[in-house]
Structure formats: structure tokens, C-alpha cells
Design a protein around this motif. Sequence first.
Motif, PDB file in Angstrom:
ATOM      1  N   GLU A   1      28.587  78.617 146.649  1.00 49.74           N
ATOM      2  CA  GLU A   1      27.300  78.944 146.049  1.00 49.74           C
ATOM      3  C   GLU A   1      27.361  78.713 144.536  1.00 49.74           C
ATOM      4  OE1 GLU A   1      26.314  83.037 146.426  1.00 49.74           O
ATOM      5  OE2 GLU A   1      24.390  82.845 145.400  1.00 49.74           O
ATOM      6  N   VAL A   2      26.399  77.961 144.051  1.00 52.32           N
ATOM      7  CA  VAL A   2      26.321  77.704 142.614  1.00 52.32           C
ATOM      8  C   VAL A   2      25.932  78.990 141.886  1.00 52.32           C
ATOM      9  CG1 VAL A   2      25.070  76.469 140.816  1.00 52.32           C
ATOM     10  CG2 VAL A   2      25.720  75.284 142.930  1.00 52.32           C
ATOM     11  N   GLN A   3      26.726  79.351 140.883  1.00 51.78           N
ATOM     12  CA  GLN A   3      26.403  80.510 140.053  1.00 51.78           C
ATOM     13  C   GLN A   3      26.482  80.122 138.583  1.00 51.78           C
ATOM     14  OE1 GLN A   3      28.754  83.990 141.204  1.00 51.78           O
ATOM     15  NE2 GLN A   3      26.925  84.753 142.224  1.00 51.78           N
ATOM     16  N   LEU A   4      25.470  80.525 137.845  1.00 54.54           N
ATOM     17  CA  LEU A   4      25.414  80.301 136.403  1.00 54.54           C
ATOM     18  C   LEU A   4      25.051  81.626 135.755  1.00 54.54           C
ATOM     19  CD1 LEU A   4      23.357  76.991 136.573  1.00 54.54           C
ATOM     20  CD2 LEU A   4      25.787  77.173 135.987  1.00 54.54           C
ATOM     21  N   VAL A   5      25.868  82.065 134.829  1.00 51.45           N
ATOM     22  CA  VAL A   5      25.645  83.354 134.175  1.00 51.45           C
ATOM     23  C   VAL A   5      25.605  83.152 132.671  1.00 51.45           C
ATOM     24  CG1 VAL A   5      26.462  85.696 133.849  1.00 51.45           C
ATOM     25  CG2 VAL A   5      26.803  84.560 136.051  1.00 51.45           C
ATOM     26  N   GLU A   6      24.429  83.372 132.093  1.00 48.83           N
ATOM     27  CA  GLU A   6      24.241  83.193 130.663  1.00 48.83           C
ATOM     28  C   GLU A   6      24.498  84.501 129.904  1.00 48.83           C
ATOM     29  OE1 GLU A   6      21.214  80.596 132.866  1.00 48.83           O
ATOM     30  OE2 GLU A   6      21.881  82.675 132.941  1.00 48.83           O
ATOM     31  N   SER A   7      24.919  84.363 128.671  1.00 47.96           N
ATOM     32  CA  SER A   7      25.126  85.514 127.803  1.00 47.96           C
ATOM     33  C   SER A   7      25.006  85.077 126.364  1.00 47.96           C
ATOM     34  CB  SER A   7      26.500  86.146 128.053  1.00 47.96           C
ATOM     35  OG  SER A   7      27.529  85.212 127.775  1.00 47.96           O
ATOM     36  N   GLY A   8      24.932  86.045 125.471  1.00 49.76           N
ATOM     37  CA  GLY A   8      24.920  85.752 124.047  1.00 49.76           C
ATOM     38  C   GLY A   8      23.575  85.867 123.361  1.00 49.76           C
ATOM     39  N   GLY A  26      31.277  77.939 141.557  1.00 54.15           N
ATOM     40  CA  GLY A  26      30.717  77.501 142.826  1.00 54.15           C
ATOM     41  C   GLY A  26      30.515  76.008 142.959  1.00 54.15           C
ATOM     42  N   PHE A  27      30.870  75.267 141.923  1.00 56.87           N
ATOM     43  CA  PHE A  27      30.792  73.804 141.990  1.00 56.87           C
ATOM     44  C   PHE A  27      31.814  73.234 141.012  1.00 56.87           C
ATOM     45  CE2 PHE A  27      28.497  72.935 137.986  1.00 56.87           C
ATOM     46  CZ  PHE A  27      28.001  74.202 137.688  1.00 56.87           C
ATOM     47  N   ILE A  28      32.070  71.938 141.132  1.00 57.38           N
ATOM     48  CA  ILE A  28      33.052  71.303 140.259  1.00 57.38           C
ATOM     49  C   ILE A  28      32.375  70.989 138.939  1.00 57.38           C
ATOM     50  CG2 ILE A  28      34.709  69.424 140.018  1.00 57.38           C
ATOM     51  CD1 ILE A  28      34.730  69.238 143.094  1.00 57.38           C
ATOM     52  N   PHE A  29      32.574  71.868 137.975  1.00 55.93           N
ATOM     53  CA  PHE A  29      31.827  71.848 136.727  1.00 55.93           C
ATOM     54  C   PHE A  29      31.926  70.507 136.009  1.00 55.93           C
ATOM     55  CE2 PHE A  29      29.674  73.769 133.266  1.00 55.93           C
ATOM     56  CZ  PHE A  29      30.329  73.484 132.081  1.00 55.93           C
ATOM     57  N   ASN A  30      33.115  69.935 135.952  1.00 52.81           N
ATOM     58  CA  ASN A  30      33.305  68.724 135.130  1.00 52.81           C
ATOM     59  C   ASN A  30      32.781  67.460 135.773  1.00 52.81           C
ATOM     60  OD1 ASN A  30      35.272  68.196 137.017  1.00 52.81           O
ATOM     61  ND2 ASN A  30      36.994  68.364 135.595  1.00 52.81           N
ATOM     62  N   THR A  31      32.087  67.598 136.895  1.00 53.78           N
ATOM     63  CA  THR A  31      31.474  66.424 137.524  1.00 53.78           C
ATOM     64  C   THR A  31      29.958  66.438 137.392  1.00 53.78           C
ATOM     65  OG1 THR A  31      31.314  67.443 139.724  1.00 53.78           O
ATOM     66  CG2 THR A  31      33.354  66.254 139.186  1.00 53.78           C
ATOM     67  N   TYR A  32      29.435  67.370 136.614  1.00 53.14           N
ATOM     68  CA  TYR A  32      27.985  67.473 136.435  1.00 53.14           C
ATOM     69  C   TYR A  32      27.588  67.457 134.961  1.00 53.14           C
ATOM     70  CZ  TYR A  32      27.389  68.776 141.322  1.00 53.14           C
ATOM     71  OH  TYR A  32      27.362  68.773 142.687  1.00 53.14           O
ATOM     72  N   GLY A  33      26.551  66.688 134.646  1.00 56.09           N
ATOM     73  CA  GLY A  33      25.894  66.871 133.373  1.00 56.09           C
ATOM     74  C   GLY A  33      25.177  68.201 133.392  1.00 56.09           C
ATOM     75  N   MET A  34      25.095  68.838 132.244  1.00 51.00           N
ATOM     76  CA  MET A  34      24.491  70.162 132.154  1.00 51.00           C
ATOM     77  C   MET A  34      23.440  70.173 131.040  1.00 51.00           C
ATOM     78  SD  MET A  34      26.088  72.103 134.422  1.00 51.00           S
ATOM     79  CE  MET A  34      25.587  73.740 133.876  1.00 51.00           C
ATOM     80  N   HIS A  35      22.558  71.130 131.106  1.00 47.90           N
ATOM     81  CA  HIS A  35      21.594  71.260 130.026  1.00 47.90           C
ATOM     82  C   HIS A  35      21.184  72.712 129.832  1.00 47.90           C
ATOM     83  CE1 HIS A  35      18.902  70.618 133.583  1.00 47.90           C
ATOM     84  NE2 HIS A  35      18.202  71.579 132.992  1.00 47.90           N
ATOM     85  N   ASP A  73      33.333  73.479 127.646  1.00 50.93           N
ATOM     86  CA  ASP A  73      34.772  73.580 127.811  1.00 50.93           C
ATOM     87  C   ASP A  73      35.032  73.463 129.311  1.00 50.93           C
ATOM     88  OD1 ASP A  73      37.431  74.324 128.107  1.00 50.93           O
ATOM     89  OD2 ASP A  73      37.337  75.797 126.497  1.00 50.93           O
ATOM     90  N   ASN A  74      35.406  72.287 129.744  1.00 49.55           N
ATOM     91  CA  ASN A  74      35.592  72.060 131.175  1.00 49.55           C
ATOM     92  C   ASN A  74      36.776  72.842 131.738  1.00 49.55           C
ATOM     93  OD1 ASN A  74      33.347  70.432 131.425  1.00 49.55           O
ATOM     94  ND2 ASN A  74      34.482  68.518 131.166  1.00 49.55           N
ATOM     95  N   ALA A  75      37.737  73.165 130.915  1.00 52.15           N
ATOM     96  CA  ALA A  75      38.872  73.969 131.373  1.00 52.15           C
ATOM     97  C   ALA A  75      38.447  75.407 131.686  1.00 52.15           C
ATOM     98  CB  ALA A  75      39.966  73.973 130.322  1.00 52.15           C
ATOM     99  N   LYS A  76      37.385  75.859 131.008  1.00 51.47           N
ATOM    100  CA  LYS A  76      36.891  77.216 131.212  1.00 51.47           C
ATOM    101  C   LYS A  76      35.593  77.256 132.031  1.00 51.47           C
ATOM    102  CE  LYS A  76      38.884  79.088 126.941  1.00 51.47           C
ATOM    103  NZ  LYS A  76      38.618  79.787 125.661  1.00 51.47           N
ATOM    104  N   ASN A  77      35.145  76.102 132.485  1.00 47.68           N
ATOM    105  CA  ASN A  77      33.884  76.026 133.249  1.00 47.68           C
ATOM    106  C   ASN A  77      32.736  76.721 132.505  1.00 47.68           C
ATOM    107  OD1 ASN A  77      35.265  74.712 135.238  1.00 47.68           O
ATOM    108  ND2 ASN A  77      35.220  76.383 136.709  1.00 47.68           N
ATOM    109  N   THR A  78      32.644  76.444 131.237  1.00 46.77           N
ATOM    110  CA  THR A  78      31.662  77.129 130.400  1.00 46.77           C
ATOM    111  C   THR A  78      30.895  76.148 129.524  1.00 46.77           C
ATOM    112  OG1 THR A  78      33.045  79.112 130.349  1.00 46.77           O
ATOM    113  CG2 THR A  78      31.299  78.967 128.719  1.00 46.77           C
ATOM    114  N   LEU A  79      29.609  76.383 129.439  1.00 44.99           N
ATOM    115  CA  LEU A  79      28.687  75.617 128.607  1.00 44.99           C
ATOM    116  C   LEU A  79      28.256  76.504 127.445  1.00 44.99           C
ATOM    117  CD1 LEU A  79      26.824  72.983 128.487  1.00 44.99           C
ATOM    118  CD2 LEU A  79      25.113  74.409 129.634  1.00 44.99           C
TER     119      LEU A  79
END
Length: 116
Positions: A1-8, A26-35, A73-79
Motif C-alpha cells: 500500500e502506497v503511504q505518503l506522510v507529510e510534515s513540517g 509501500g513502493f520503490i521510491f527511487n523509481t518514481y518522479g515525485m511532486h 533523499d532516495n536512501a531515506k525514501n523522503t521528499l
Amino acid sequence: EVQLVESGGGMVEPGGSLRLSCAASGFIFNTYGMHWARQAPGKGPEWVSSINMGGGRTDYVDSVKGRFTISRDNAKNTLYLQMNSLKPEDTALYYCARDIDGLVRSSQGTQVTVSS
């Protein structure tokens, strides 16, 4: 399941700065463009900024160019979204998404309020 959790998010005065984070799972982060996108009260969603899979290409809506910086940071799966020189018109609910999902919001987002 895709999960995205925003903060800040938060409330800042005009001219202030915030750094938003989006933790992905829930997905391979470094294979997707993000926005990042945002939605102000009473308005439709607005695309803000994109970054490609490797982080080497970024794009911004004209209204934030020179003030916002997207990164990942693809190592941390974080945008991330660094927001400087914030203006009242930046007030909105900010959320992250995979490029493949368009402007559909599947997460709670994080509220940014710019006010004196």
C-alpha cells in the motif's frame, strides 16, 4: 500500500521559511518522479514542483521559482520542499504525490499558513 506522510508545516510570518518533508513507503521510491502540490481554501489543487527519479531535474510553478527548492533523499525514501521568502498567497494545504498519480491527494498533507 502506497503511504505518503507529510510534515513540517506551520504558521509563519511573511518572509519566513519552512521545510516540508514527505516520508514514502509501500513502493520503490527511487523509481518514481515525485511532486508537491497545494490547495488553498476554496480553490482547486495546484502543482508546485516536481523532481525526477534521480533528483537531477526539477521544475517549479512560476510563482515559487527562486523561493522554493525541491529535493529528495532516495536512501531515506523522503521528499523535501524548502520554502523561503514565504508570502501570504503561499497559504495552503501542501501534499506530496507520485507523478503517476497526478494531483490526486491520497495523504493528509501539511498545512502552511503565512500571516502576520
